[in-house]
Write an enzyme that holds these catalytic residues in place. Structure first.
Site, PDB file in Angstrom:
ATOM      1  N   ARG A 119      71.656  32.375  33.107  1.00 31.10           N
ATOM      2  CA  ARG A 119      71.464  30.928  33.052  1.00 31.10           C
ATOM      3  C   ARG A 119      71.851  30.362  31.689  1.00 31.10           C
ATOM      4  NH1 ARG A 119      66.345  28.304  34.808  1.00 31.10           N
ATOM      5  NH2 ARG A 119      67.792  26.610  35.192  1.00 31.10           N
TER       6      ARG A 119
ATOM      7  N   HIS B 175      58.547  21.418  31.719  1.00 28.96           N
ATOM      8  CA  HIS B 175      58.698  22.829  32.089  1.00 28.96           C
ATOM      9  C   HIS B 175      59.252  23.683  30.953  1.00 28.96           C
ATOM     10  CE1 HIS B 175      58.824  21.688  36.668  1.00 28.96           C
ATOM     11  NE2 HIS B 175      57.650  21.527  36.115  1.00 28.96           N
TER      12      HIS B 175
ATOM     13  N   GLY C 168      66.877  12.263  40.454  1.00 30.14           N
ATOM     14  CA  GLY C 168      67.336  13.619  40.744  1.00 30.14           C
ATOM     15  C   GLY C 168      66.263  14.658  40.859  1.00 30.14           C
TER      16      GLY C 168
HETATM   17  P1  NAD Z   1      64.517  19.558  42.323  1.00 29.64           P
HETATM   18  O1  NAD Z   1      63.414  19.997  43.195  1.00 29.64           O
HETATM   19  O2  NAD Z   1      64.224  18.631  41.237  1.00 29.64           O
HETATM   20  O3  NAD Z   1      65.708  19.014  43.326  1.00 29.64           O
HETATM   21  C1  NAD Z   1      66.970  18.555  42.913  1.00 29.64           C
HETATM   22  C2  NAD Z   1      67.145  17.114  43.423  1.00 29.64           C
HETATM   23  O4  NAD Z   1      68.321  16.569  42.868  1.00 29.64           O
HETATM   24  C3  NAD Z   1      67.301  17.005  44.954  1.00 29.64           C
HETATM   25  O5  NAD Z   1      66.420  15.999  45.429  1.00 29.64           O
HETATM   26  C4  NAD Z   1      68.755  16.536  45.140  1.00 29.64           C
HETATM   27  O6  NAD Z   1      68.898  15.665  46.247  1.00 29.64           O
HETATM   28  C5  NAD Z   1      68.998  15.804  43.852  1.00 29.64           C
HETATM   29  N1  NAD Z   1      70.401  15.718  43.424  1.00 29.64           N
HETATM   30  C6  NAD Z   1      71.411  16.601  43.630  1.00 29.64           C
HETATM   31  N2  NAD Z   1      72.540  16.172  43.034  1.00 29.64           N
HETATM   32  C7  NAD Z   1      72.231  14.992  42.426  1.00 29.64           C
HETATM   33  C8  NAD Z   1      72.972  14.060  41.639  1.00 29.64           C
HETATM   34  N3  NAD Z   1      74.260  14.254  41.342  1.00 29.64           N
HETATM   35  N4  NAD Z   1      72.333  12.947  41.178  1.00 29.64           N
HETATM   36  C9  NAD Z   1      71.024  12.728  41.467  1.00 29.64           C
HETATM   37  N5  NAD Z   1      70.273  13.579  42.200  1.00 29.64           N
HETATM   38  C10 NAD Z   1      70.870  14.688  42.674  1.00 29.64           C
HETATM   39  O7  NAD Z   1      65.191  20.703  41.586  1.00 29.64           O
HETATM   40  P2  NAD Z   1      65.369  22.215  41.957  1.00 29.64           P
HETATM   41  O8  NAD Z   1      66.776  22.513  41.701  1.00 29.64           O
HETATM   42  O9  NAD Z   1      64.801  22.481  43.299  1.00 29.64           O
HETATM   43  O10 NAD Z   1      64.493  22.891  40.801  1.00 29.64           O
HETATM   44  C11 NAD Z   1      63.085  22.901  40.716  1.00 29.64           C
HETATM   45  C12 NAD Z   1      62.682  23.153  39.262  1.00 29.64           C
HETATM   46  O11 NAD Z   1      63.500  24.165  38.678  1.00 29.64           O
HETATM   47  C13 NAD Z   1      62.904  21.967  38.366  1.00 29.64           C
HETATM   48  O12 NAD Z   1      61.790  21.163  38.383  1.00 29.64           O
HETATM   49  C14 NAD Z   1      63.235  22.612  37.011  1.00 29.64           C
HETATM   50  O13 NAD Z   1      62.074  22.983  36.308  1.00 29.64           O
HETATM   51  C15 NAD Z   1      63.946  23.854  37.363  1.00 29.64           C
HETATM   52  N6  NAD Z   1      65.413  23.694  37.249  1.00 29.64           N
HETATM   53  C16 NAD Z   1      65.934  23.150  36.104  1.00 29.64           C
HETATM   54  C17 NAD Z   1      67.306  22.986  35.970  1.00 29.64           C
HETATM   55  C18 NAD Z   1      67.841  22.376  34.698  1.00 29.64           C
HETATM   56  O14 NAD Z   1      67.180  22.453  33.675  1.00 29.64           O
HETATM   57  N7  NAD Z   1      69.020  21.749  34.724  1.00 29.64           N
HETATM   58  C19 NAD Z   1      68.170  23.375  36.997  1.00 29.64           C
HETATM   59  C20 NAD Z   1      67.609  23.947  38.157  1.00 29.64           C
HETATM   60  C21 NAD Z   1      66.228  24.090  38.260  1.00 29.64           C
END
Ligand code: NAD
Ligand code: ZN
Length: 244
Positions: free
Chosen positions: A73, A126, A194
């Site tokens: 990651r 987180h 998001g």
């Molecule tokens: P999440 O439960 O927050 O879901 C992702 C959301 O983003 C979905 O509702 C989806 O419809 C939406 N989405 C997708 N593309 C989008 C866009 N272009 N614009 C706006 N919205 C969009 O996230 P998850 O992936 O199920 O992860 C859960 C937890 O894992 C998070 O709360 C976090 O702690 C961690 N996580 C963090 C990262 C990061 O730091 N970038 C990435 C993945 C997971």
């Protein structure tokens, strides 16, 4: 406000006069920087689900495996940059500061992109993937090595380091939670960007703000939290800049 204005114009207008705004972001805001969400199609690593690796049990059982996943990651995140949605939130914060209004940004993301973009009043609920915590002495330090040696050890006490991240099944930092709740109970407007609203306690944040009287706006290409007054359907990088 004209009867004919679009939902985006209405939200922009409200935002320009709001006194206290709280924003909650999830993995979706970083999707436009090329970072996969966990539940999206690219979220898997060697057929492991995040829920099976980002846990204290997984780390106790096999710390090297968990660190390998974090190295994957870290490598993925090291090259990623804030996108127009992260930057638009910085502009909104700046404008609100100028007119002495309050702005709080709560994020579930661990990628550090809000900080990199320049957000100041930020709570990383987180944790942050670029920080490590000693399992012995508890010291938290920044560590941007990619890859990190497996397993990494504390330079002061010699015990193993772990990612400074709140894993599934762990408690959020209680100071972070109180500050987040304080901002939700007093905001007059909330943006939920998001996040699918399945990870607690962030999932209940929108309802908390709404019950306290806030106008709640959701920005997500898919339907998610039922607590929003207005849903702007679309990608964060397209919609958020339109609100500045
Ligand atoms: P999440 O439960 O927050 O879901 C992702 C959301 O983003 C979905 O509702 C989806 O419809 C939406 N989405 C997708 N593309 C989008 C866009 N272009 N614009 C706006 N919205 C969009 O996230 P998850 O992936 O199920 O992860 C859960 C937890 O894992 C998070 O709360 C976090 O702690 C961690 N996580 C963090 C990262 C990061 O730091 N970038 C990435 C993945 C997971
Ligand atoms: Zn130590």
């Amino acid at each position: 406000m004209s009867r004919m204005s679009s939902p985006i114009e209405q939200v922009r207008e409200r935002l320009s006069s709001a006194c206290r705004v709280t924003v909650l972001t999830g993995a979706g805001i970083s999707a436009d920087s090329g970072i996969p969400t966990f539940r999206g199609p690219d979220g898997l690593w060697k057929n492991f689900r995040a829920e099976d690796l980002a846990t204290p049990e997984a780390f106790t059982r096999d710390p090297a495996l968990v660190w390998e996943w974090y190295n994957w990651r870290r490598e993925l995140l090291a090259t990623k940059e804030p996108n127009p949605a992260h930057r638009a939130l910085v502009s909104i914060e700046g404008k609100m500061e100028t007119r002495r209004a309050q702005f709080h940004l709560l994020t579930q993301n661990v990628d550090g992109l809000h900080g990199l973009a320049g957000s100041r009043n930020l709570i990383e609920l987180h944790g942050n993937i670029w920080e490590v915590r000693c399992t012995g002495c508890g010291a938290v330090t920044e560590d941007r090595r990619v890859p990190i040696p497996i397993p990494p050890y504390c330079s002061s006490c010699g015990k193993m380091l772990r990612p400074h991240i709140v894993w599934f099944g762990e408690m959020l930092d209680s100071d972070d939670v109180s500050r987040a709740l304080e901002s939700l109970e007093h905001c007059d407007m909330m943006l939920v960007i998001g996040t699918s609203g399945v990870v607690q306690p962030a999932a209940s944040f929108a309802s908390t703000a709404r019950s306290a009287g806030a106008f709640v706006v959701e920005i997500n290409p898919d339907a998610s939290s039922g607590a929003a007054h207005v849903a702007l359907r679309g990608r964060a990088a397209e919609i958020v800049p339109l609100l500045v």
